[in-house]
Design a protein around this motif. Structure first.
Motif, PDB file in Angstrom:
ATOM      1  N   TYR A   1      -0.920  -3.850  -6.514  1.00 29.28           N
ATOM      2  CA  TYR A   1      -1.720  -4.714  -5.658  1.00 29.28           C
ATOM      3  C   TYR A   1      -1.893  -6.078  -6.317  1.00 29.28           C
ATOM      4  O   TYR A   1      -1.977  -6.181  -7.550  1.00 29.28           O
ATOM      5  CB  TYR A   1      -3.112  -4.114  -5.421  1.00 29.28           C
ATOM      6  CG  TYR A   1      -3.128  -2.984  -4.439  1.00 29.28           C
ATOM      7  CD1 TYR A   1      -2.816  -3.195  -3.098  1.00 29.28           C
ATOM      8  CD2 TYR A   1      -3.477  -1.701  -4.840  1.00 29.28           C
ATOM      9  CE1 TYR A   1      -2.839  -2.149  -2.183  1.00 29.28           C
ATOM     10  CE2 TYR A   1      -3.500  -0.648  -3.940  1.00 29.28           C
ATOM     11  CZ  TYR A   1      -3.177  -0.883  -2.614  1.00 29.28           C
ATOM     12  OH  TYR A   1      -3.197   0.147  -1.720  1.00 29.28           O
TER      13      TYR A   1
ATOM     14  N   SER B   1       0.824  -1.218   0.000  1.00 29.76           N
ATOM     15  CA  SER B   1       0.000   0.000   0.000  1.00 29.76           C
ATOM     16  C   SER B   1       0.858   1.268   0.000  1.00 29.76           C
ATOM     17  O   SER B   1       0.412   2.317  -0.435  1.00 29.76           O
ATOM     18  CB  SER B   1      -0.969   0.006   1.184  1.00 29.76           C
ATOM     19  OG  SER B   1      -0.261  -0.030   2.398  1.00 29.76           O
TER      20      SER B   1
ATOM     21  N   THR C   1      -8.119  -7.254  -4.767  1.00 30.98           N
ATOM     22  CA  THR C   1      -9.265  -6.511  -5.300  1.00 30.98           C
ATOM     23  C   THR C   1     -10.559  -7.306  -5.160  1.00 30.98           C
ATOM     24  O   THR C   1     -11.640  -6.739  -5.263  1.00 30.98           O
ATOM     25  CB  THR C   1      -9.060  -6.134  -6.784  1.00 30.98           C
ATOM     26  OG1 THR C   1      -9.093  -7.318  -7.594  1.00 30.98           O
ATOM     27  CG2 THR C   1      -7.750  -5.398  -6.985  1.00 30.98           C
TER      28      THR C   1
ATOM     29  N   GLU D   1      -7.205   1.209  -8.352  1.00 32.00           N
ATOM     30  CA  GLU D   1      -5.762   1.444  -8.166  1.00 32.00           C
ATOM     31  C   GLU D   1      -4.950   0.432  -8.968  1.00 32.00           C
ATOM     32  O   GLU D   1      -3.964   0.783  -9.609  1.00 32.00           O
ATOM     33  CB  GLU D   1      -5.382   1.363  -6.679  1.00 32.00           C
ATOM     34  CG  GLU D   1      -5.852   2.529  -5.866  1.00 32.00           C
ATOM     35  CD  GLU D   1      -5.201   3.836  -6.265  1.00 32.00           C
ATOM     36  OE1 GLU D   1      -3.988   3.860  -6.551  1.00 32.00           O
ATOM     37  OE2 GLU D   1      -5.918   4.847  -6.305  1.00 32.00           O
TER      38      GLU D   1
ATOM     39  N   LYS E   1      -9.533  -1.350  -4.071  1.00 33.98           N
ATOM     40  CA  LYS E   1      -8.199  -1.516  -4.659  1.00 33.98           C
ATOM     41  C   LYS E   1      -8.258  -1.762  -6.171  1.00 33.98           C
ATOM     42  O   LYS E   1      -7.255  -1.641  -6.857  1.00 33.98           O
ATOM     43  CB  LYS E   1      -7.459  -2.656  -3.962  1.00 33.98           C
ATOM     44  CG  LYS E   1      -7.030  -2.302  -2.544  1.00 33.98           C
ATOM     45  CD  LYS E   1      -6.258  -3.438  -1.911  1.00 33.98           C
ATOM     46  CE  LYS E   1      -5.615  -3.049  -0.626  1.00 33.98           C
ATOM     47  NZ  LYS E   1      -6.491  -2.882   0.504  1.00 33.98           N
TER      48      LYS E   1
END
Length: 188
Positions: free
Chosen positions: A152, A134, A157, A166, A163
């Motif tokens: 990630y 993160s 997710t 991202e 997430k």
């Protein structure tokens, strides 16, 4: 030549306690790919199919790759540890240490333009850092002249939907597919 033949020198030196043919999953992809993706270890679906990232996390990754117009077949995809850990637990440090020389040989052989590390384990190993994903995702780092971009893990997710955007943004950046904000003439 199959994966184990190609890296036979490594496999003859690997301590047998770190190998189990029933839980082994080799890397896939072109030998001279521009992008290499590294996960942590195979899951049950990967063991069943004999290929990394084919389970739910792999489907999520494939969806994002399709959305950003990237062909999965052009990516070299591997894992830090090539054996599924018992009970799907995280890989232990001695397992990572045992398999790390093979990953280094893969990087040397493929010579990708960029390595995308998926999640904490691959990112921490490749960047030799204790910082969590993160804090470092989406940034480009250099290790011995090699560009590395941590992102990630697609599985994250599935459990934390926030997430997802991202991960897509980071993968767009890794593949040079960042949105410019400009509209296409055909969209007007």
């Amino acid at each position: 030549m199959d994966f184990r033949e190609k890296y036979s020198e490594f496999f003859t030196q690997l301590d047998s306690k770190f190998f189990d043919q029933e839980r082994f999953v080799p890397a896939v992809g072109p030998e001279k790919a521009k992008v290499m993706m590294i996960g942590e270890a195979p899951g049950a679906n990967e063991v069943e199919e004999g290929e990394p990232f084919v389970g739910r996390a792999g489907e999520r990754m494939n969806d994002i790759l399709n959305d950003i117009d990237v062909d999965r077949d052009e990516i070299y995809i591997t894992n830090l540890v090539k054996i599924r850990p018992p009970d799907n637990r995280d890989p232990k440090s001695d397992e990572i240490e045992a398999w790390a020389p093979l990953l280094e040989k893969e990087v040397e052989e493929v010579q990708p333009d960029v390595i995308v590390t998926l999640g904490n384990f691959a990112s921490k190993y490749m960047l030799d850092t204790s910082k969590g994903i993160s804090k470092i995702h989406g940034r480009v780092f250099t290790r011995e002249g090699q560009k590395i971009m941590p992102v990630y893990h697609p599985a994250a997710t599935l459990y934390d939907r926030s997430k997802g955007p991202e991960l897509e943004k980071d993968l767009r950046k890794a593949f040079g597919k960042e949105e410019s904000g400009q509209q296409k003439l055909t969209d007007l």
